[in-house]
Design a protein around this motif. Structure first.
Motif, PDB file in Angstrom:
ATOM      1  N   UNK A 147      57.438 -27.045 129.757  1.00  0.00           N
ATOM      2  CA  UNK A 147      57.149 -26.657 128.380  1.00  0.00           C
ATOM      3  C   UNK A 147      57.740 -25.295 128.050  1.00  0.00           C
ATOM      4  N   UNK A 148      58.293 -25.126 126.844  1.00  0.00           N
ATOM      5  CA  UNK A 148      58.749 -23.800 126.414  1.00  0.00           C
ATOM      6  C   UNK A 148      57.592 -22.819 126.301  1.00  0.00           C
ATOM      7  N   UNK A 149      57.908 -21.547 126.422  1.00  0.00           N
ATOM      8  CA  UNK A 149      56.958 -20.459 126.174  1.00  0.00           C
ATOM      9  C   UNK A 149      57.077 -20.082 124.703  1.00  0.00           C
ATOM     10  N   UNK A 150      55.949 -20.045 124.007  1.00  0.00           N
ATOM     11  CA  UNK A 150      55.935 -19.818 122.563  1.00  0.00           C
ATOM     12  C   UNK A 150      55.497 -18.380 122.265  1.00  0.00           C
ATOM     13  N   UNK A 151      56.221 -17.703 121.381  1.00  0.00           N
ATOM     14  CA  UNK A 151      55.920 -16.309 121.026  1.00  0.00           C
ATOM     15  C   UNK A 151      55.836 -16.189 119.505  1.00  0.00           C
ATOM     16  N   UNK A 152      54.687 -15.678 119.030  1.00  0.00           N
ATOM     17  CA  UNK A 152      54.442 -15.529 117.592  1.00  0.00           C
ATOM     18  C   UNK A 152      53.856 -14.151 117.316  1.00  0.00           C
TER      19      UNK A 152
END
Length: 446
Positions: free
Chosen positions: A346-351
């Protein structure tokens, strides 16, 4: 989604099935269940549970990965509490009952020419479940779903129905907008709304180094910016959402189906299943997937741009860190994965989010960056999540209340300046801990 037994509309009836959350990692077997259809029935169910000495929890669609809603007492499903009580155009608000799903709220607002200002990336949750755990999207100026609450209605432990806003019981309002289900059962929420608007989404692959080098510029120049890093690669996908005067130019139906259903869900499901069986294949799959991404741009109604379908089941951990720590945290996480034997599909998500004034919001009092890690459901995640958590806590990270973490009240009191304020409000409205469970005892203390 989740599974609950059919219950009576009033005091509840003996439960006949085990409740399970969306990810399948949390189960509970309540003694009784209730599905009230109005606030009076809800109040009666809570009051009756107190007389029977039962703990009480409300559960929405089960999208939390923690046991925040689990109970062995009375489990309340708000799924019949879905009425729209009032649309106040002059005041710019809408009041809806707690069990209304966000997807239905978005659609009914759009039909009225109205919109929430910001959204998370999914909309399956009930409005009560989403706000109680601090659901958020990404935004330079606009904050979480909870930050858009203007008033709320809550059933307390004695069955009384109270209302809170900035003017009416402001202490309860400051706490209950992200209340974790610890203060009572939400029965209705008043949200701020605005005239419907369009967003133009620009999605573009970038190298990891470019994203980090330009992060300040990307977050400052765009109303909504987020990126996904693909482990085992140096590639990211970025998304920039900004308001548009139009005209609307949605993705063509075929392109939207191919991108969002066939690739992001169908093909990704196959890739995750293959990676679970053959972990050594994951880096190669990641490299192919990240290289296959292409730029796209489209303009559509805001909630359609903010959200996307998520059909691949997973478990997730997300931490909120100070905005100024974002670059270092993400670099440390990348280095951790690269020196480890793990295979992360899974990608790492950054917000990102602005500071808000909610006592237990993950963005309370500080500009925030969110970093989320995921693992395919059924895949061992503990070692990866534990190591990532060490990075986050070294930077005063705050765990998302609805996502996996191991923090307790002793740690959380250090990273939330208003933790004591929340505790005092809890002592006032639920001194007997009618709404407690094991998760709340860990994160809030007795």
């Amino acid at each position: 989604m989740s599974s609950t037994s059919t219950g009576s509309s009033r005091a509840g009836r003996p439960a006949s099935r085990t409740w399970t959350n969306w990810a399948g990692n949390v189960t509970a077997r309540p003694q009784r269940t209730a599905l009230p259809s109005c606030v009076e029935e809800l109040a009666e169910a809570v009051r009756s549970a107190g007389e029977q000495g039962l703990r009480v929890k409300a559960v929405g669609t089960g999208h939390s990965f923690t046991a925040a809603a689990a109970t062995d007492g009375l489990l309340i499903g708000p799924h019949r509490l879905t009425a729209v009580r009032e649309i106040d155009r002059a005041g710019g608000t809408v009041t809806v009952e707690a069990g209304l799903p966000l997807k239905d709220l978005n659609r009914l607002l759009a039909a009225e020419g109205l919109s929430l200002t910001n959204m998370g990336d999914i909309m399956e949750q009930t409005v009560a479940g989403a706000t109680s755990t601090g659901t958020h999207g990404t935004g330079r100026d606009s904050a979480s779903v909870s930050a858009q609450i203007r008033a709320l209605e809550l059933v307390l432990a004695d069955g009384s129905v109270v209302r809170a806003s900035a003017e009416q019981d402001p202490e309860l309002f400051a706490a209950a907008r992200v209340g974790l289900g610890a203060l009572g059962v939400l029965s209705a929420i008043t949200f701020a709304v605005e005239p419907t608007f369009l967003l133009t989404a620009r999605e573009e692959p970038m190298s990891f180094d470019r994203v980090i080098a330009e992060l300040d510029e990307l977050t400052a120049e765009n109303e909504h910016f987020e990126f996904y890093w693909f482990p085992h690669t140096d590639r990211c996908n970025t998304k920039r959402n900004n308001r548009s005067h139009g005209p609307a130019a949605p993705l063509p139906k075929v392109r939207g189906w191919v991108d969002d259903e066939l690739l992001s869900n169908g093909a990704f499901q196959v890739a995750c299943a293959l990676g679970q069986t053959l972990p050594a294949a994951i880096p190669g799959i990641a490299r192919v997937s990240s290289r296959a991404l292409s730029a796209r741009s489209y303009t559509d109604t805001a909630y359609k741009v903010f959200t996307s379908p998520r059909r691949v089941r997973f478990v997730e951990m997300e931490y909120a860190v100070p905005r100024e720590a974002a670059e270092e945290v993400v670099r440390e996480l990348k280095a951790l994965v690269e020196r480890s034997p793990w295979r992360i599909s899974f990608p790492v998500e950054v917000r990102f989010a602005p500071a808000d004034d909610i006592a237990l919001s993950t963005a309370s009092g500080r500009q925030t960056a969110y970093v989320a890690v995921h693992m395919y459901r059924g895949t061992s995640h503990q070692e990866y999540f534990t190591a990532v958590e060490r990075i986050m806590t070294a930077h005063q990270g705050r765990p998302h209340w609805g996502k996996l973490h191991s923090r307790d009240a002793e740690y959380l009191e250090q990273v939330y300046p208003r933790f004591g304020e929340f505790a005092k409000t809890r002592d006032r409205v639920d001194p007997q801990r009618r709404f407690a469970n094991d998760y709340l005892r860990r994160v809030l203390g007795e």
